[in-house]
Motif scaffolding. Structure first.
Motif, PDB file in Angstrom:
ATOM      1  N   PRO A  31      51.000 125.381  65.464  1.00 60.53           N
ATOM      2  CA  PRO A  31      49.748 124.692  65.124  1.00 60.53           C
ATOM      3  C   PRO A  31      48.564 125.280  65.884  1.00 60.53           C
ATOM      4  O   PRO A  31      48.649 125.552  67.080  1.00 60.53           O
ATOM      5  N   THR A  33      44.462 124.801  66.827  1.00 62.93           N
ATOM      6  CA  THR A  33      43.298 123.904  66.874  1.00 62.93           C
ATOM      7  C   THR A  33      42.051 124.751  66.657  1.00 62.93           C
ATOM      8  O   THR A  33      41.868 125.790  67.286  1.00 62.93           O
ATOM      9  N   GLN A  60      42.733 121.814  57.569  1.00 68.10           N
ATOM     10  CA  GLN A  60      43.559 120.709  58.058  1.00 68.10           C
ATOM     11  C   GLN A  60      44.731 120.455  57.116  1.00 68.10           C
ATOM     12  O   GLN A  60      45.855 120.203  57.564  1.00 68.10           O
ATOM     13  N   ARG A  65      44.534 121.813  63.237  1.00 64.66           N
ATOM     14  CA  ARG A  65      43.919 120.612  63.801  1.00 64.66           C
ATOM     15  C   ARG A  65      42.425 120.842  63.963  1.00 64.66           C
ATOM     16  O   ARG A  65      41.998 121.718  64.714  1.00 64.66           O
ATOM     17  N   ARG A 115      49.111 111.471  62.822  1.00 62.84           N
ATOM     18  CA  ARG A 115      49.228 112.874  62.383  1.00 62.84           C
ATOM     19  C   ARG A 115      49.216 113.802  63.593  1.00 62.84           C
ATOM     20  O   ARG A 115      48.396 113.640  64.500  1.00 62.84           O
ATOM     21  N   ASN A 117      48.163 116.735  63.571  1.00 64.89           N
ATOM     22  CA  ASN A 117      46.922 117.528  63.507  1.00 64.89           C
ATOM     23  C   ASN A 117      45.737 116.649  63.146  1.00 64.89           C
ATOM     24  O   ASN A 117      44.852 117.031  62.385  1.00 64.89           O
TER      25      ASN A 117
END
Length: 422
Positions: A31, A33, A60, A65, A115, A117
């Motif tokens: 993941p 960001t 997203q 994220r 969630r 994210n």
């Protein structure tokens, strides 16, 4: 998640990145960001911002994220424009606009805490408000090179102008670079997204992080600037910007903006802004090519974006208004606000009292003269509130007014005007 890069490219949303291979690897490893910033230099976002807001939504949905940054600090300065110095707004005004922009952005992202994210709103005033000038110059300014800052296009153009550029606006790059550094340290943010016109600011943040965090692996992703086929800037009209705030640009005007998209632009806009899948978009592109007069792609674009920005109810209302104006629905059934918004988009005149229809047709410019108006009536081409006018001496009365103040005139099938009775 590596598919998102290919998806962005297919949709025309990938202008450049600092290192595409490294970005793909980062997406594949886990993941990511990312953040995108919006400065509160007005009371609303406009449709030019939709590219970034909807790209955040798209990222997203692909598992990244998002951090949505509304710049309470940078909004007090403003990114340098190529032409002239910005007018500075008061801190109180900027603070109010921060709240407005946050309210506009939030519906597009998922903030659900369940969630992994979940989106988050951030404000760069949080890490600049208590920063002293000495600390800023020592800790941040030390790592920027003026010769490189001068290469930014908007800065270079301003330096060549008569007005020049103030140190305030020149320092904007430092503030945006500091944003990326803070978000990297506080939230593990490793990707900044923005428009290609922001490339100098995007890379400034990366350079700052590399100087202070040598082991960091951070990236920048720029989307292309959208322009119209005639070369004018996307998001502008003859009357100015098209705002997302319903009190600044009505939902009806917003819908009409997209409905009037040039055939040469509509397929490109759909790829960039629509969340329809590839098969649906390719079918709409085919219809536009084969039957452009149907304007199916424009209707799809207008309905989807009006629903996204203003909601399903408002979208249904403006579609009903659009149909009713052209005789495909009952004008009297439209609510007052929607009707008024629609009529303000038409040629309209104000009158103190009631006048013959032929006079009104001429005054609104639907015909060139009263004699032309009489011919129009005689030929059966004149309408008041979608009712055909059969007598040359017809005069509307109070019972004809829509919501007690409006008359809708039509010549033929497509020529409309409005009269407001005072």
């Amino acid at each position: 998640m590596t598919d998102i890069v290919d998806e962005l490219k297919w949709r025309g949303l990938f202008a450049q990145s600092t290192d595409e291979d490294a970005l793909r690897k980062a997406l594949a490893d886990g993941p990511v960001t990312f953040y995108c910033g919006f400065d509160p230099t007005a009371a609303s976002l406009h449709v030019g911002h939709l590219v970034q807001v909807l790209t955040m939504r798209r990222l997203q949905q692909a598992g990244l994220r998002p951090l949505a940054l509304v710049g309470g600090a940078t909004g007090q300065i403003g990114d340098p424009r190529p032409t002239a110095e910005r007018t500075l707004n008061s801190p109180e005004t900027v603070a109010e606009w921060v709240h407005r922009l946050r309210d506009q952005i939030e519906p597009f992202l998922d903030f659900g805490q369940d969630r992994p994210n979940a989106a988050r709103m951030v404000n760069n005033l949080d890490w600049t408000a208590n920063l002293s000038a000495i600390e800023f110059l020592r800790d941040i300014g030390k790592h920027f090179r003026v010769n490189k800052m001068l290469t930014k296009e908007s800065v270079a153009r301003r330096l060549e102008s008569q007005e020049g550029i103030s140190y305030t606006e020149f320092s904007y790059q430092l503030l945006q670079g500091m944003d990326f550094l803070q978000l990297y340290r506080n939230y593990g943010c490793t990707l900044q997204q923005g428009g290609s016109d922001q490339w100098g600011n995007l890379t400034a943040g990366i350079d700052l992080i590399h100087r202070l965090e040598p082991d960091a692996r951070v990236h920048a992703l720029a989307t292309p600037l959208m322009t119209k086929a005639d070369g004018t800037k996307f998001g502008k009209s003859e009357g100015g910007a098209i705002w997302l705030n319903a009190s600044m640009t009505t939902p009806y005007a917003f819908y009409q903006f997209w409905l009037n998209t040039d055939d040469r632009d509509v397929s490109r806009y759909l790829r960039i802004l629509s969340f329809r899948d590839r098969a649906e978009l390719e079918e709409l592109e085919k219809v536009t090519e084969e039957r452009p007069q149907a304007r199916a792609a424009q209707r799809a674009l207008a309905e989807e974006l009006t629903t996204l920005v203003h909601g399903e109810d408002e979208c249904r209302a403006v579609i009903a208004a659009s149909k009713a104006l052209f005789g495909q629905g009952e004008l009297a059934e439209l609510d007052a606000a929607t009707l008024e918004a629609a009529l303000h988009e038409l040629p309209h005149v104000r009158a103190d009292g009631f006048a013959p229809v032929v006079d009104l047709l001429a005054e609104t410019g639907l015909v060139a003269s009263k004699s032309a108006a009489r011919r129009t009536v005689k030929e059966g081409g004149a309408y008041v509130n979608n009712a055909k006018v059969t007598a040359e001496d017809a005069v509307p009365g109070p019972e004809d007014l829509l919501h007690g103040r409006w008359l809708v005139l039509r010549r033929g099938k497509k020529n409309l005007a409005a009269v407001e009775i005072g």
